[in-house]
Design an enzyme around this catalytic site. Structure first.
Site: not given
Ligand code: AP5
Length: 215
Positions: A13, A88, A127, A160, A171
């Site tokens: 994402k 979410r 990552r 992270r 997660r």
């Molecule tokens: P990346 O693009 O970083 O993936 P992502 O989907 O953004 O993963 P996140 O871990 O950031 O998502 P998340 O939803 O768990 O975290 P968030 O920050 O929202 O890619 C991942 C890796 O793969 C990278 O190394 C990249 O280079 C590689 N990659 C990407 N595309 C690729 C491809 N096509 N092929 C190969 N490699 C690839 O949330 C974190 C925490 O915050 C949550 O756990 C929760 O505690 C809190 N939080 C955030 N939002 C909310 C909410 N709305 N409600 C409640 N809690 C929340």
């Protein structure tokens, strides 16, 4: 355009959102990035959210909905936005619908990045993020030219806290239980588009761009 990017942790994402935001001129609103900044700045939101984030659990809905409400007041969000990591839960999606509805607006599209579980675990545990500009790297798939340093700004690359294997597994569990029902939520409103997120990042971006250009 008001766009939601759905997908499990590690589905790409953030990687896609940065490019979509540039190409289509949409502000990229990532609740994860806002929360991590709040933790870094040690402001009350960050202090409340930190424990949930470190354990890989969701931060309570009321905190997230307040955060989004505040973010939507910024002038850059008036014409459209790209939501990454929000909503979410069904409660968040309903809250968002209500918030937009009060202003006569609605979500135009929800794109879901679908990636296999083993691939998600591999991507997350390898990552690295630039501590300077937030650029996303991967030791297996998109490694930097100089070990440990960002190609774009020279900043130090960090892992992270929630990308440790055990937290990653939690997660993914949380995603299945609390976030996956959103596919049904947006599907029932004919807003959902499925994207094969297992493909290389350039191909995923092409597929999303084609959908958005058709809107
Ligand atoms: P990346 O693009 O970083 O993936 P992502 O989907 O953004 O993963 P996140 O871990 O950031 O998502 P998340 O939803 O768990 O975290 P968030 O920050 O929202 O890619 C991942 C890796 O793969 C990278 O190394 C990249 O280079 C590689 N990659 C990407 N595309 C690729 C491809 N096509 N092929 C190969 N490699 C690839 O949330 C974190 C925490 O915050 C949550 O756990 C929760 O505690 C809190 N939080 C955030 N939002 C909310 C909410 N709305 N409600 C409640 N809690 C929340």
């Amino acid at each position: 355009m008001r766009l939601v990017l759905l997908g499990a942790p590690g589905s790409g994402k953030g990687t896609q959102a940065k490019q979509i935001s540039q190409k289509f001129g949409l502000p990229h609103i990532s609740t994860g990035d806002i929360l991590r900044q709040a933790v870094k700045d040690a402001i009350p939101l960050g202090l409340e959210a930190r424990g949930y984030m470190d354990r890989g659990e969701l931060v309570p809905d009321h905190l997230i909905l307040n955060l989004i409400k505040e973010r939507f007041k910024s002038p850059d969000a008036q014409k459209g936005f790209l939501l990454d990591g929000f909503p979410r839960t069904v409660a968040q999606a309903s809250g968002l619908e209500e918030m937009l509805g009060q202003q006569g607006m609605k979500i135009d599209l929800a794109c879901s990045l679908n990636v296999d579980r083993e691939e998600l675990i591999k991507r997350l545990t390898s990552r690295r993020i630039c501590s300077g500009c937030g650029a996303i790297y991967n030791l297996l798939f998109q490694s930097p030219q100089k070990e440990g340093l960002c190609d774009k700004c020279g900043g130090r690359l960090e892992q992270r806290v929630d990308d440790q294997r055990q937290t990653v597994e939690n997660r993914l569990e949380v995603y299945l239980r609390q976030t996956q029902p959103l596919l049904e939520f947006y599907g029932s409103r004919s807003l959902l588009r499925d994207i094969n997120g297992n493909a290389p990042p350039e191909k995923v971006f092409q597929d999303i761009s084609a959908i958005l250009q058709g809107k």
